[in-house]
Design a protein around this motif. Structure first.
Motif, PDB file in Angstrom:
ATOM      1  N   LYS A 183       0.868  -1.181   0.000  1.00 42.25           N
ATOM      2  CA  LYS A 183       0.000   0.000   0.000  1.00 42.25           C
ATOM      3  C   LYS A 183       0.901   1.225   0.000  1.00 42.25           C
ATOM      4  CE  LYS A 183      -1.163   2.533   3.031  1.00 42.25           C
ATOM      5  NZ  LYS A 183      -0.779   3.952   3.412  1.00 42.25           N
ATOM      6  N   LEU A 184       0.680   2.135  -0.956  1.00 38.13           N
ATOM      7  CA  LEU A 184       1.602   3.242  -1.197  1.00 38.13           C
ATOM      8  C   LEU A 184       0.823   4.556  -1.226  1.00 38.13           C
ATOM      9  CD1 LEU A 184       4.594   3.824  -2.055  1.00 38.13           C
ATOM     10  CD2 LEU A 184       3.844   3.541  -4.410  1.00 38.13           C
ATOM     11  N   ASP A 185       1.163   5.481  -0.307  1.00 39.42           N
ATOM     12  CA  ASP A 185       0.537   6.807  -0.275  1.00 39.42           C
ATOM     13  C   ASP A 185       1.609   7.818   0.097  1.00 39.42           C
ATOM     14  OD1 ASP A 185      -0.998   9.044  -0.024  1.00 39.42           O
ATOM     15  OD2 ASP A 185      -2.377   8.249   1.470  1.00 39.42           O
ATOM     16  N   VAL A 186       2.315   8.337  -0.921  1.00 40.42           N
ATOM     17  CA  VAL A 186       3.506   9.157  -0.668  1.00 40.42           C
ATOM     18  C   VAL A 186       3.452  10.513  -1.377  1.00 40.42           C
ATOM     19  CG1 VAL A 186       5.016   7.231  -0.110  1.00 40.42           C
ATOM     20  CG2 VAL A 186       4.709   7.872  -2.501  1.00 40.42           C
ATOM     21  N   GLU A 187       2.252  10.965  -1.712  1.00 40.20           N
ATOM     22  CA  GLU A 187       2.051  12.337  -2.189  1.00 40.20           C
ATOM     23  C   GLU A 187       2.964  12.732  -3.347  1.00 40.20           C
ATOM     24  OE1 GLU A 187      -0.533  14.056  -1.055  1.00 40.20           O
ATOM     25  OE2 GLU A 187      -0.986  12.340   0.246  1.00 40.20           O
ATOM     26  N   GLY A 188       2.946  11.964  -4.415  1.00 41.03           N
ATOM     27  CA  GLY A 188       3.690  12.329  -5.615  1.00 41.03           C
ATOM     28  C   GLY A 188       5.085  11.741  -5.712  1.00 41.03           C
ATOM     29  N   HIS A 189       5.514  10.968  -4.712  1.00 40.32           N
ATOM     30  CA  HIS A 189       6.854  10.381  -4.727  1.00 40.32           C
ATOM     31  C   HIS A 189       6.805   8.886  -5.109  1.00 40.32           C
ATOM     32  CE1 HIS A 189      11.052  11.258  -3.843  1.00 40.32           C
ATOM     33  NE2 HIS A 189      11.171  10.118  -3.174  1.00 40.32           N
ATOM     34  N   GLU A 190       5.706   8.483  -5.735  1.00 40.42           N
ATOM     35  CA  GLU A 190       5.489   7.064  -6.048  1.00 40.42           C
ATOM     36  C   GLU A 190       6.563   6.497  -6.972  1.00 40.42           C
ATOM     37  OE1 GLU A 190       1.760   9.019  -4.918  1.00 40.42           O
ATOM     38  OE2 GLU A 190       3.160   9.418  -6.566  1.00 40.42           O
ATOM     39  N   GLU A 191       6.912   7.232  -8.004  1.00 40.49           N
ATOM     40  CA  GLU A 191       7.892   6.718  -8.967  1.00 40.49           C
ATOM     41  C   GLU A 191       9.204   6.376  -8.277  1.00 40.49           C
ATOM     42  OE1 GLU A 191      10.480   8.042 -12.911  1.00 40.49           O
ATOM     43  OE2 GLU A 191       8.979   9.422 -12.092  1.00 40.49           O
ATOM     44  N   GLN A 192       9.686   7.271  -7.430  1.00 38.85           N
ATOM     45  CA  GLN A 192      10.964   7.053  -6.762  1.00 38.85           C
ATOM     46  C   GLN A 192      10.894   5.851  -5.809  1.00 38.85           C
ATOM     47  OE1 GLN A 192       9.396   9.893  -7.176  1.00 38.85           O
ATOM     48  NE2 GLN A 192      10.812  11.394  -8.050  1.00 38.85           N
ATOM     49  N   VAL A 193       9.792   5.730  -5.077  1.00 38.82           N
ATOM     50  CA  VAL A 193       9.644   4.590  -4.164  1.00 38.82           C
ATOM     51  C   VAL A 193       9.627   3.282  -4.941  1.00 38.82           C
ATOM     52  CG1 VAL A 193       8.140   3.483  -2.474  1.00 38.82           C
ATOM     53  CG2 VAL A 193       8.455   5.960  -2.406  1.00 38.82           C
ATOM     54  N   LEU A 194       8.912   3.263  -6.063  1.00 42.57           N
ATOM     55  CA  LEU A 194       8.827   2.046  -6.880  1.00 42.57           C
ATOM     56  C   LEU A 194      10.189   1.689  -7.479  1.00 42.57           C
ATOM     57  CD1 LEU A 194       5.409   2.707  -8.648  1.00 42.57           C
ATOM     58  CD2 LEU A 194       5.879   0.955  -6.920  1.00 42.57           C
ATOM     59  N   ARG A 195      10.947   2.697  -7.885  1.00 36.20           N
ATOM     60  CA  ARG A 195      12.294   2.425  -8.423  1.00 36.20           C
ATOM     61  C   ARG A 195      13.203   1.849  -7.338  1.00 36.20           C
ATOM     62  NH1 ARG A 195      13.002   3.889 -13.466  1.00 36.20           N
ATOM     63  NH2 ARG A 195      11.668   5.506 -14.391  1.00 36.20           N
ATOM     64  N   GLY A 196      13.027   2.300  -6.128  1.00 33.58           N
ATOM     65  CA  GLY A 196      13.820   1.790  -5.025  1.00 33.58           C
ATOM     66  C   GLY A 196      13.376   0.422  -4.530  1.00 33.58           C
ATOM     67  N   ALA A 197      12.337  -0.122  -5.162  1.00 27.91           N
ATOM     68  CA  ALA A 197      11.830  -1.457  -4.806  1.00 27.91           C
ATOM     69  C   ALA A 197      11.932  -2.407  -5.993  1.00 27.91           C
ATOM     70  CB  ALA A 197      10.380  -1.356  -4.334  1.00 27.91           C
ATOM     71  N   SER A 198      12.842  -2.126  -6.930  1.00 31.46           N
ATOM     72  CA  SER A 198      12.901  -2.895  -8.176  1.00 31.46           C
ATOM     73  C   SER A 198      13.191  -4.373  -7.943  1.00 31.46           C
ATOM     74  CB  SER A 198      13.953  -2.301  -9.122  1.00 31.46           C
ATOM     75  OG  SER A 198      15.233  -2.302  -8.510  1.00 31.46           O
ATOM     76  N   LYS A 199      14.123  -4.693  -7.031  1.00 32.39           N
ATOM     77  CA  LYS A 199      14.450  -6.089  -6.760  1.00 32.39           C
ATOM     78  C   LYS A 199      13.259  -6.818  -6.154  1.00 32.39           C
ATOM     79  CE  LYS A 199      19.406  -5.342  -5.914  1.00 32.39           C
ATOM     80  NZ  LYS A 199      20.491  -5.424  -4.884  1.00 32.39           N
ATOM     81  N   LEU A 200      12.652  -6.193  -5.171  1.00 28.49           N
ATOM     82  CA  LEU A 200      11.505  -6.782  -4.492  1.00 28.49           C
ATOM     83  C   LEU A 200      10.353  -7.032  -5.469  1.00 28.49           C
ATOM     84  CD1 LEU A 200       9.971  -5.656  -1.136  1.00 28.49           C
ATOM     85  CD2 LEU A 200       8.555  -5.766  -3.165  1.00 28.49           C
ATOM     86  N   ILE A 201      10.017  -6.012  -6.254  1.00 28.44           N
ATOM     87  CA  ILE A 201       8.882  -6.120  -7.167  1.00 28.44           C
ATOM     88  C   ILE A 201       9.160  -7.137  -8.270  1.00 28.44           C
ATOM     89  CG2 ILE A 201       7.488  -4.860  -8.853  1.00 28.44           C
ATOM     90  CD1 ILE A 201       7.790  -2.387  -7.066  1.00 28.44           C
ATOM     91  N   SER A 202      10.351  -7.109  -8.815  1.00 25.32           N
ATOM     92  CA  SER A 202      10.692  -8.044  -9.882  1.00 25.32           C
ATOM     93  C   SER A 202      10.643  -9.494  -9.395  1.00 25.32           C
ATOM     94  CB  SER A 202      12.083  -7.736 -10.443  1.00 25.32           C
ATOM     95  OG  SER A 202      12.114  -6.451 -11.021  1.00 25.32           O
ATOM     96  N   ALA A 203      11.068  -9.716  -8.159  1.00 25.33           N
ATOM     97  CA  ALA A 203      11.111 -11.074  -7.626  1.00 25.33           C
ATOM     98  C   ALA A 203       9.757 -11.556  -7.128  1.00 25.33           C
ATOM     99  CB  ALA A 203      12.128 -11.148  -6.485  1.00 25.33           C
ATOM    100  N   SER A 204       8.978 -10.659  -6.523  1.00 23.60           N
ATOM    101  CA  SER A 204       7.752 -11.083  -5.842  1.00 23.60           C
ATOM    102  C   SER A 204       6.474 -10.781  -6.602  1.00 23.60           C
ATOM    103  CB  SER A 204       7.674 -10.417  -4.462  1.00 23.60           C
ATOM    104  OG  SER A 204       8.773 -10.746  -3.663  1.00 23.60           O
ATOM    105  N   LYS A 205       6.514  -9.782  -7.507  1.00 28.05           N
ATOM    106  CA  LYS A 205       5.321  -9.344  -8.228  1.00 28.05           C
ATOM    107  C   LYS A 205       4.144  -9.095  -7.282  1.00 28.05           C
ATOM    108  CE  LYS A 205       6.759  -9.461 -12.563  1.00 28.05           C
ATOM    109  NZ  LYS A 205       8.199  -9.483 -12.319  1.00 28.05           N
ATOM    110  N   PRO A 206       4.316  -8.226  -6.278  1.00 32.46           N
ATOM    111  CA  PRO A 206       3.222  -7.975  -5.339  1.00 32.46           C
ATOM    112  C   PRO A 206       2.086  -7.198  -5.988  1.00 32.46           C
ATOM    113  CG  PRO A 206       4.975  -6.408  -4.991  1.00 32.46           C
ATOM    114  CD  PRO A 206       5.495  -7.391  -5.998  1.00 32.46           C
ATOM    115  N   VAL A 207       0.888  -7.358  -5.474  1.00 32.44           N
ATOM    116  CA  VAL A 207      -0.203  -6.458  -5.816  1.00 32.44           C
ATOM    117  C   VAL A 207       0.133  -5.104  -5.194  1.00 32.44           C
ATOM    118  CG1 VAL A 207      -2.673  -5.998  -5.524  1.00 32.44           C
ATOM    119  CG2 VAL A 207      -1.867  -8.341  -5.890  1.00 32.44           C
ATOM    120  N   ILE A 208      -0.059  -4.019  -5.952  1.00 38.05           N
ATOM    121  CA  ILE A 208       0.323  -2.689  -5.473  1.00 38.05           C
ATOM    122  C   ILE A 208      -0.899  -1.776  -5.475  1.00 38.05           C
ATOM    123  CG2 ILE A 208       1.802  -0.682  -5.853  1.00 38.05           C
ATOM    124  CD1 ILE A 208       3.742  -2.526  -7.346  1.00 38.05           C
TER     125      ILE A 208
END
Length: 246
Positions: A101-126
């Motif tokens: 769950k992501l609520d960061v007031e316009g900083h979503e892109e940066q947070v997602l880029r900083g989670a590239s390993k996690l997202i690529s490996a786990s494919k979580p629902v976002i």
């Protein structure tokens, strides 16, 4: 991620064994800790910001709406420490994540880029907030990034009540209204996302057959157990996943 005073954290604690609430704003962290104290170790508050690299960034506090506070490019505000979600996953020893769950007031892109390993490996629902009608330039880079990660389907929360039922509910005294009506998920398309602001968009790598599967089915959208607005760690026990929400 962006826990504010803990409304989502408390709700998610009903469905998960462990909730990790990230919040960098010192003005609300005390309230967040107080609101989640009764849950003991089940809710873990982490007072730090998330971005695409470890550094210090300026954070603007919105005194009229603390939930609207966020990282800013201007030189105003206070400096806060930020790290990547990938590094926090390693630090907290979470091996697999199913929902973010992501609520960061316009900083979503940066947070997602900083989670590239996690997202690529786990494919979580976002699940994430998006004011793309007012800030349409924010959506293309996020859309492109999620596409790189394999996300093809986007859903928005919609009310199940008719307009007449909503009007009737408004004039009904509170003691007689009963429970709030349920919300449903409706698939939306890239070209339609910038037509309105969204309190919550849900991104998945495969199509959701039934919205109930977001509440923890074995055949959830990304191939593992999931629940709305959470990060789920499946490494805790061999028999079943240990759920972690953030």
């Amino acid at each position: 991620i962006g826990a504010n005073i803990g409304n989502h954290a408390v709700f998610l604690a009903k469905y998960f064994d462990r909730v990790i609430a990230f919040e960098p704003n010192p003005m609300v962290v005390c309230l967040l800790r107080a609101n989640t104290m009764a849950f003991g170790d089940k809710i873990e508050v982490v007072e730090i910001g998330l971005s695409d690299s470890p550094c210090r960034l300026n954070f603007n506090v919105n005194s009229e709406n603390l939930g609207g506070s966020g990282i800013t490019d201007s030189e105003t505000g206070m400096a806060i420490d930020v790290v990547t979600l990938d590094s926090m996953v390693e630090r907290l020893k979470i091996q697999k994540v199913s929902f973010i769950k992501l609520d960061v007031e316009g900083h979503e892109e940066q947070v997602l880029r900083g989670a590239s390993k996690l997202i690529s490996a786990s494919k979580p629902v976002i699940a994430f907030e998006g004011h793309y009608k007012h800030y349409p330039d924010r959506w293309p880079p996020i859309s492109s990034l999620l596409s790189e990660y394999g996300y093809r389907h986007f859903y928005r929360l919609t009310e199940t009540q008719t307009q007449w039922a909503k009007k009737l509910r408004k004039v009904t005294p509170k003691p007689f209204r009963g429970e709030d009506p349920p919300l449903s998920l409706k698939e939306t398309w890239h070209q339609d996302i910038t037509n309105k602001d969204h309190s919550m968009l849900i991104a998945t790598c495969s199509k959701i057959g039934q919205c109930g599967k977001l509440l923890g089915g074995k055949d959830s959208p990304c191939g593992h157990e999931a629940s709305s607005g959470a990060v789920v760690d499946e490494s805790a026990t061999p028999e079943e996943s240990r759920r972690v929400a953030s």
